[in-house]
Design a protein around this motif. Structure first.
Motif, PDB file in Angstrom:
ATOM      1  N   THR A  53      26.701  47.442  43.553  1.00 44.11           N
ATOM      2  CA  THR A  53      26.836  48.818  44.049  1.00 44.11           C
ATOM      3  C   THR A  53      27.453  48.862  45.437  1.00 44.11           C
ATOM      4  N   ASP A  54      27.512  47.744  46.118  1.00 44.91           N
ATOM      5  CA  ASP A  54      28.049  47.674  47.477  1.00 44.91           C
ATOM      6  C   ASP A  54      29.352  46.883  47.440  1.00 44.91           C
ATOM      7  N   VAL A  55      30.460  47.531  47.827  1.00 44.52           N
ATOM      8  CA  VAL A  55      31.749  46.846  47.735  1.00 44.52           C
ATOM      9  C   VAL A  55      31.815  45.630  48.641  1.00 44.52           C
ATOM     10  N   THR A  56      30.997  45.613  49.684  1.00 48.75           N
ATOM     11  CA  THR A  56      31.025  44.455  50.580  1.00 48.75           C
ATOM     12  C   THR A  56      30.495  43.204  49.892  1.00 48.75           C
ATOM     13  N   LYS A  57      29.815  43.364  48.727  1.00 46.00           N
ATOM     14  CA  LYS A  57      29.280  42.222  47.994  1.00 46.00           C
ATOM     15  C   LYS A  57      30.274  41.687  46.958  1.00 46.00           C
ATOM     16  N   LEU A  58      31.369  42.383  46.799  1.00 48.60           N
ATOM     17  CA  LEU A  58      32.374  41.929  45.846  1.00 48.60           C
ATOM     18  C   LEU A  58      33.054  40.670  46.356  1.00 48.60           C
ATOM     19  N   THR A  59      33.612  39.942  45.440  1.00 56.26           N
ATOM     20  CA  THR A  59      34.389  38.750  45.786  1.00 56.26           C
ATOM     21  C   THR A  59      35.751  38.846  45.131  1.00 56.26           C
ATOM     22  N   ALA A  60      36.658  38.031  45.631  1.00 54.78           N
ATOM     23  CA  ALA A  60      37.987  38.010  45.021  1.00 54.78           C
ATOM     24  C   ALA A  60      37.892  37.574  43.571  1.00 54.78           C
ATOM     25  N   ASP A  61      36.991  36.659  43.291  1.00 53.72           N
ATOM     26  CA  ASP A  61      36.839  36.184  41.923  1.00 53.72           C
ATOM     27  C   ASP A  61      36.351  37.286  41.003  1.00 53.72           C
ATOM     28  N   SER A  62      35.460  38.181  41.522  1.00 52.54           N
ATOM     29  CA  SER A  62      34.910  39.240  40.676  1.00 52.54           C
ATOM     30  C   SER A  62      35.986  40.207  40.211  1.00 52.54           C
ATOM     31  N   LEU A  63      37.037  40.343  40.978  1.00 48.40           N
ATOM     32  CA  LEU A  63      38.156  41.208  40.580  1.00 48.40           C
ATOM     33  C   LEU A  63      39.367  40.395  40.138  1.00 48.40           C
ATOM     34  N   GLU A  64      39.208  39.086  40.114  1.00 49.70           N
ATOM     35  CA  GLU A  64      40.294  38.180  39.711  1.00 49.70           C
ATOM     36  C   GLU A  64      41.537  38.381  40.573  1.00 49.70           C
ATOM     37  N   LEU A  65      41.325  38.624  41.860  1.00 50.13           N
ATOM     38  CA  LEU A  65      42.460  38.865  42.746  1.00 50.13           C
ATOM     39  C   LEU A  65      43.291  37.609  42.978  1.00 50.13           C
ATOM     40  N   THR A  66      42.618  36.477  43.091  1.00 46.42           N
ATOM     41  CA  THR A  66      43.365  35.238  43.295  1.00 46.42           C
ATOM     42  C   THR A  66      44.258  34.946  42.095  1.00 46.42           C
ATOM     43  N   THR A  67      43.707  35.139  40.893  1.00 45.64           N
ATOM     44  CA  THR A  67      44.500  34.942  39.672  1.00 45.64           C
ATOM     45  C   THR A  67      45.660  35.920  39.626  1.00 45.64           C
ATOM     46  N   PHE A  68      45.386  37.157  40.029  1.00 47.48           N
ATOM     47  CA  PHE A  68      46.429  38.183  40.047  1.00 47.48           C
ATOM     48  C   PHE A  68      47.563  37.774  40.984  1.00 47.48           C
ATOM     49  N   CYS A  69      47.199  37.265  42.172  1.00 44.85           N
ATOM     50  CA  CYS A  69      48.215  36.862  43.151  1.00 44.85           C
ATOM     51  C   CYS A  69      49.055  35.694  42.649  1.00 44.85           C
ATOM     52  N   LYS A  70      48.414  34.776  41.929  1.00 43.96           N
ATOM     53  CA  LYS A  70      49.137  33.590  41.452  1.00 43.96           C
ATOM     54  C   LYS A  70      50.305  33.951  40.547  1.00 43.96           C
ATOM     55  N   GLU A  71      50.210  35.087  39.899  1.00 43.46           N
ATOM     56  CA  GLU A  71      51.270  35.502  38.994  1.00 43.46           C
ATOM     57  C   GLU A  71      52.533  35.938  39.736  1.00 43.46           C
ATOM     58  N   TYR A  72      52.366  36.350  41.004  1.00 39.05           N
ATOM     59  CA  TYR A  72      53.489  36.935  41.738  1.00 39.05           C
ATOM     60  C   TYR A  72      53.830  36.213  43.038  1.00 39.05           C
TER      61      TYR A  72
END
Length: 522
Positions: free
Chosen positions: A467-486
């Motif tokens: 419920t708190d965005v500060t607890k999110l991680t890059a892995d939880s949104l797959e941001l690192t994977t997303f970046c690797k594509e581009y």
């Protein structure tokens, strides 16, 4: 007086050609000012200021929210040949005092609500021992300006090369520098703007950008007054009110930074307001995400992105709405009377597709930095303004901002340009806004730290317990994977921080100085 000098008295011209046409509508006070009203008001105020001892070359500062009186003051000072210095009211007393000292202001006009700040400035001045560094300053609230019995000043002491305004930069690299604007600069910026946006006397806009920023004065306000168009004046930005007035008053052109456009798109009024008369939404300050562009296009409002700076223009580049999606991330092509070069560290032009510093040349350039010959010499060389912006150009002559020279960082020996990374992350369907800064790293020297604000009302698959965005991680949104594509691996941020909103500067742009300071303590 030469023909050129005569043509810069815009209010006199429109007061003669279209005296009854409304120039400015003061929305807060529900009062209209025709072009004749503005012309006569500027004459009376010029006469009043002249009796107070303001003469050609004097600097007169203003500390206030957006108000029509500041515009009248600007044109009155032009008649006397004096110079307006708008000051950011969000600055601390010491920062305000620095600007007043630097420009050697003779007068300071202010809103009563800032009287406490002004008293602090005056108190600090009394403790300065050297009177030569502490020129006399007269402070007066706007409400004490009384021109009822003033004799109009009928002359015009300005010339094409006369300084009319000093706008101080944000000071992110040290003490702020005052860019000196001239009649010539405002004239040619208006010409470039009018050609690019097809401005006519029938156009109507809302001006809500702050008047201590070039966006408040020179993106649409001064070009509109030069063209005899109408400006509805807002004290400050209010997304719901802007949408309401844009619909009711049939606004044809609007300017804002992406943060403002996002706030309007998320407002309840966005879906119900009729914006069919809005010919273009002008966007500047920073790149706009493709998803936000599509949101406005789906509403039937073309987005026209641009680029400029206080020291030049600011209407330097423009990307037509038809190219907004296919050339996403581009600032477009140079406006009509602007010349460009992209150079390396040796001032050699770089090939198409390679990154270099943007140089600008043309009549819409500043005169220089006030009382700062060293900075002026560094910025203006051989007729070219060195912007400090890193750009590249594609084979179709479309320009792309890659970052500031000072924002670039080196990771493992490779140059990383934050804007390039931000452009990729901004395409993620859950990201509302993002900023990347370089931070020190023991292994790579420097790595990227991305600060992310998510879109409102999002639903995260398999993350319902968060419920708190500060607890999110890059892995939880797959941001690192997303970046690797581009992105190449060295460009991918090592750190991700999530927050409700990113800090903004006074112009509405993301304040990377604050983020950089936060990152150092990460």
């Amino acid at each position: 007086m030469s023909l050129r000098d005569h043509e810069i008295d815009w209010l006199k011209r429109w007061g003669m050609y279209a005296p009854e046409r409304v120039a400015i509508e003061d929305y807060k006070n529900q009062k209209n000012y025709t072009y004749q009203d503005l012309w006569e008001a500027s004459q009376r105020l010029a006469g009043y200021l002249n009796k107070m001892g303001i003469v050609s070359g004097d600097r007169v500062a203003s500390l206030s929210h957006n108000r029509v009186e500041t515009v009248i003051l600007f044109f009155a000072l032009q008649r006397l040949g004096a110079i307006l210095v708008p000051i950011n009211f969000r600055l601390s007393p010491s920062e305000i005092e620095y600007i007043l000292q630097d420009c050697e202001a003779k007068f300071l006009f202010y809103e009563p609500q800032f009287s406490g700040v002004v008293k602090k400035v005056i108190s600090d001045r009394l403790h300065i021992a050297n009177p030569k560094s502490n020129p006399s300053l007269t402070c007066m609230p706007y409400e004490d300006l009384s021109t009822s019995f003033a004799e109009s000043f009928l002359g015009f002491n300005g010339h094409f090369e006369t300084s009319v305004m000093i706008l101080y930069t944000s000071g992110t690299t040290g003490f702020p520098k005052g860019a000196v604007l001239t009649h010539k600069m405002l004239f040619w910026n208006s010409i470039n703007t009018s050609i690019s946006l097809n401005i006519t006397e029938y156009d109507v806009t809302i001006n809500f950008a702050p008047l201590f920023h070039t966006g408040g004065w020179n993106v649409l306000l001064t070009p509109f007054l030069h063209r005899g168009a109408k400006v509805i004046f807002f004290e400050k930005f209010d997304p719901d009110l802007v949408l309401q007035v844009a619909s009711d008053k049939q606004i044809t052109l609007l300017f804002g930074v992406p943060t403002m456009l996002n706030m309007m798109a998320e407002a309840k009024a966005f879906t119900i307001m009729d914006l069919s008369k809005l010919r273009s939404m002008i966007v500047g300050g920073e790149p706009m995400s493709l998803s936000l562009i599509k949101t406005w296009h789906a509403k039937g409002v073309p987005v026209r992105q641009g680029f400029g700076l206080t020291e030049f223009g600011p209407n330097c580049f423009s990307l037509s709405a038809s190219d907004a999606e296919v050339k996403m991330g581009s600032i477009g092509r140079p406006n009509f009377y602007i010349h460009t070069k992209i150079v390396d560290s040796e001032n050699r032009e770089v090939p198409v597709g390679e990154i270099g510093e943007l140089l600008l040349s043309g009549p819409a350039c500043m005169q220089g930095y006030w009382n700062n010959p060293k900075a002026t010499e560094q910025a203006l060389q051989d007729g070219w303004l060195h912007t400090g912006d890193l750009v590249k150009k594609d084979s179709d002559d479309y320009f792309y901002v890659v970052g500031r020279k000072k924002e670039m960082f080196i990771s493992g020996g490779e140059n990383v340009y934050p804007v390039e990374v931000e452009r990729v992350l901004a395409q993620h369907p859950l990201i509302r806004e993002v900023a990347v800064v370089g931070v020190q790293d023991e292994k790579w020297g420097e790595v990227g730290h991305a600060y992310v604000a998510l879109k409102s009302n999002i639903v995260l698959e398999n993350q319902s317990h968060i419920t708190d965005v500060t607890k999110l991680t890059a892995d939880s949104l797959e941001l690192t994977t997303f970046c690797k594509e581009y992105l190449a691996s060295y460009k991918i941020p090592k750190y991700f921080s999530f927050c409700e909103d990113l800090p903004k500067g006074d112009s509405g742009k993301i304040n990377k100085k604050v983020l950089k300071s936060t990152a150092l303590n990460f």
